[in-house]
Design a protein around this motif. Structure first.
Motif, PDB file in Angstrom:
ATOM      1  N   ASP A  84      29.680  -1.398 -67.850  1.00  0.00           N
ATOM      2  CA  ASP A  84      29.354  -1.476 -69.273  1.00  0.00           C
ATOM      3  C   ASP A  84      29.809  -0.162 -69.883  1.00  0.00           C
ATOM      4  O   ASP A  84      29.149   0.866 -69.750  1.00  0.00           O
ATOM      5  CB  ASP A  84      27.851  -1.674 -69.454  1.00  0.00           C
ATOM      6  CG  ASP A  84      27.443  -1.690 -70.922  1.00  0.00           C
ATOM      7  OD1 ASP A  84      28.327  -1.500 -71.795  1.00  0.00           O
ATOM      8  OD2 ASP A  84      26.241  -1.868 -71.209  1.00  0.00           O
ATOM      9  N   ILE A  85      30.950  -0.179 -70.536  1.00  0.00           N
ATOM     10  CA  ILE A  85      31.579   1.053 -70.976  1.00  0.00           C
ATOM     11  C   ILE A  85      30.803   1.741 -72.086  1.00  0.00           C
ATOM     12  O   ILE A  85      30.980   2.953 -72.330  1.00  0.00           O
ATOM     13  CB  ILE A  85      33.040   0.764 -71.414  1.00  0.00           C
ATOM     14  CG1 ILE A  85      33.923   1.992 -71.167  1.00  0.00           C
ATOM     15  CG2 ILE A  85      33.099   0.268 -72.830  1.00  0.00           C
ATOM     16  CD1 ILE A  85      34.152   2.323 -69.717  1.00  0.00           C
ATOM     17  N   SER A  86      29.901   1.015 -72.752  1.00  0.00           N
ATOM     18  CA  SER A  86      29.107   1.613 -73.827  1.00  0.00           C
ATOM     19  C   SER A  86      28.135   2.657 -73.296  1.00  0.00           C
ATOM     20  O   SER A  86      27.624   3.470 -74.061  1.00  0.00           O
ATOM     21  CB  SER A  86      28.347   0.528 -74.595  1.00  0.00           C
ATOM     22  OG  SER A  86      27.380  -0.097 -73.756  1.00  0.00           O
ATOM     23  N   GLY A  87      27.879   2.640 -71.987  1.00  0.00           N
ATOM     24  CA  GLY A  87      26.950   3.602 -71.407  1.00  0.00           C
ATOM     25  C   GLY A  87      27.564   4.961 -71.104  1.00  0.00           C
ATOM     26  O   GLY A  87      26.867   5.861 -70.616  1.00  0.00           O
ATOM     27  N   TYR A  88      28.849   5.135 -71.401  1.00  0.00           N
ATOM     28  CA  TYR A  88      29.536   6.379 -71.079  1.00  0.00           C
ATOM     29  C   TYR A  88      29.786   7.227 -72.320  1.00  0.00           C
ATOM     30  O   TYR A  88      29.971   6.696 -73.424  1.00  0.00           O
ATOM     31  CB  TYR A  88      30.895   6.085 -70.427  1.00  0.00           C
ATOM     32  CG  TYR A  88      30.805   5.587 -69.018  1.00  0.00           C
ATOM     33  CD1 TYR A  88      30.769   6.471 -67.946  1.00  0.00           C
ATOM     34  CD2 TYR A  88      30.752   4.217 -68.755  1.00  0.00           C
ATOM     35  CE1 TYR A  88      30.691   6.005 -66.648  1.00  0.00           C
ATOM     36  CE2 TYR A  88      30.673   3.747 -67.455  1.00  0.00           C
ATOM     37  CZ  TYR A  88      30.637   4.652 -66.407  1.00  0.00           C
ATOM     38  OH  TYR A  88      30.554   4.188 -65.112  1.00  0.00           O
ATOM     39  N   ASN A  89      29.804   8.520 -72.109  1.00  0.00           N
ATOM     40  CA  ASN A  89      30.238   9.451 -73.138  1.00  0.00           C
ATOM     41  C   ASN A  89      31.763   9.378 -73.224  1.00  0.00           C
ATOM     42  O   ASN A  89      32.453   9.594 -72.228  1.00  0.00           O
ATOM     43  CB  ASN A  89      29.784  10.869 -72.783  1.00  0.00           C
ATOM     44  CG  ASN A  89      30.186  11.891 -73.827  1.00  0.00           C
ATOM     45  OD1 ASN A  89      31.366  12.131 -74.061  1.00  0.00           O
ATOM     46  ND2 ASN A  89      29.198  12.506 -74.455  1.00  0.00           N
ATOM     47  N   GLN A  90      32.292   9.088 -74.393  1.00  0.00           N
ATOM     48  CA  GLN A  90      33.731   8.902 -74.522  1.00  0.00           C
ATOM     49  C   GLN A  90      34.516  10.177 -74.232  1.00  0.00           C
ATOM     50  O   GLN A  90      35.639  10.109 -73.724  1.00  0.00           O
ATOM     51  CB  GLN A  90      34.084   8.366 -75.913  1.00  0.00           C
ATOM     52  CG  GLN A  90      33.601   6.935 -76.132  1.00  0.00           C
ATOM     53  CD  GLN A  90      34.205   6.296 -77.369  1.00  0.00           C
ATOM     54  OE1 GLN A  90      35.227   6.738 -77.880  1.00  0.00           O
ATOM     55  NE2 GLN A  90      33.576   5.238 -77.846  1.00  0.00           N
ATOM     56  N   ASN A  91      33.927  11.323 -74.526  1.00  0.00           N
ATOM     57  CA  ASN A  91      34.615  12.582 -74.218  1.00  0.00           C
ATOM     58  C   ASN A  91      34.771  12.768 -72.715  1.00  0.00           C
ATOM     59  O   ASN A  91      35.792  13.279 -72.248  1.00  0.00           O
ATOM     60  CB  ASN A  91      33.865  13.765 -74.820  1.00  0.00           C
ATOM     61  CG  ASN A  91      34.018  13.840 -76.324  1.00  0.00           C
ATOM     62  OD1 ASN A  91      35.038  13.416 -76.872  1.00  0.00           O
ATOM     63  ND2 ASN A  91      33.007  14.359 -76.995  1.00  0.00           N
TER      64      ASN A  91
END
Length: 204
Positions: A114-121
């Protein structure tokens, strides 16, 4: 129509897609992976490899064949300049470029997390996770998520990444990020879904 991929990163992923999702291949589509003569990942070399394949091994039919180069953006400025240098050539000749920023492993992570759980930086920087520089952040996340881990070594691709459900998840999640040029050159993202949808019928 054949789809020829000038692929310089993770050819085992595309081999796995061809094999495991063969029932979802579009009618009259033949997917051909271009073998690499060496380990060079420079975009100019990927383009040269594809064109050599067209000239000597592949009966290219303009208007019916689709040709893709698969390239990592990576973080260095020289890579951006190298991609920008081949873009007009590819556009003029009708070749498409599938790009992941920062690396192909980002596209793989979209399959299984679930990529929403990651900090994009954190994803965009993709820093080394130890002084030994064995794995970068995204590779480490793949290793943590997947039973059997994750390795970039030849013959070690984790086949569990590829399923119709995972590919659909990756395509859906890719839409949250940069997914077209020129934005893709400077931002976290991928446009590999376009390549996948060229040869897979995901509604079957």
């Amino acid at each position: 129509f054949p789809v020829t991929i000038g692929c310089n990163t993770e050819p085992e992923y595309f081999e796995s897609v061809k094999r495991k999702l063969s029932e979802s291949l579009k009618n009259l589509v033949e997917v051909e992976l271009v073998e690499k003569p060496d380990n060079s990942s420079d975009p100019a070399n990927v383009l040269k490899n594809l064109e050599n394949h067209i000239e000597y091994k592949f009966d290219f039919r303009e208007g019916s064949d689709i040709l893709w180069l698969v390239i990592d953006r990576e973080s260095v400025d020289s890579r951006k300049k190298a991609i920008e240098a081949i873009l007009p050539i590819c556009t003029a000749k009708g070749y498409s470029i599938a790009l992941s920023n920062p690396t192909f492993e980002f596209w793989l992570l979209l399959h299984v997390a679930d990529i929403s759980g990651y900090n994009q930086n954190d994803l965009y920087r993709n820093d080394w996770t130890s002084p030994a520089k064995k794995k970068r952040f995204i590779e480490k996340e793949l290793s943590n998520i997947l039973d059997g881990g994750f390795s970039k070594k030849s013959g070690r691709f984790n086949q569990d990444i590829v399923s119709i459900e995972n590919v659909k998840r990756a395509i859906a999640q890719e839409q949250r990020f940069a997914n077209s040029f020129p934005a893709l050159l400077d931002n976290l993202g991928s446009n590999i879904s376009r390549l996948i949808q060229d040869f897979l019928d995901l509604e079957r």
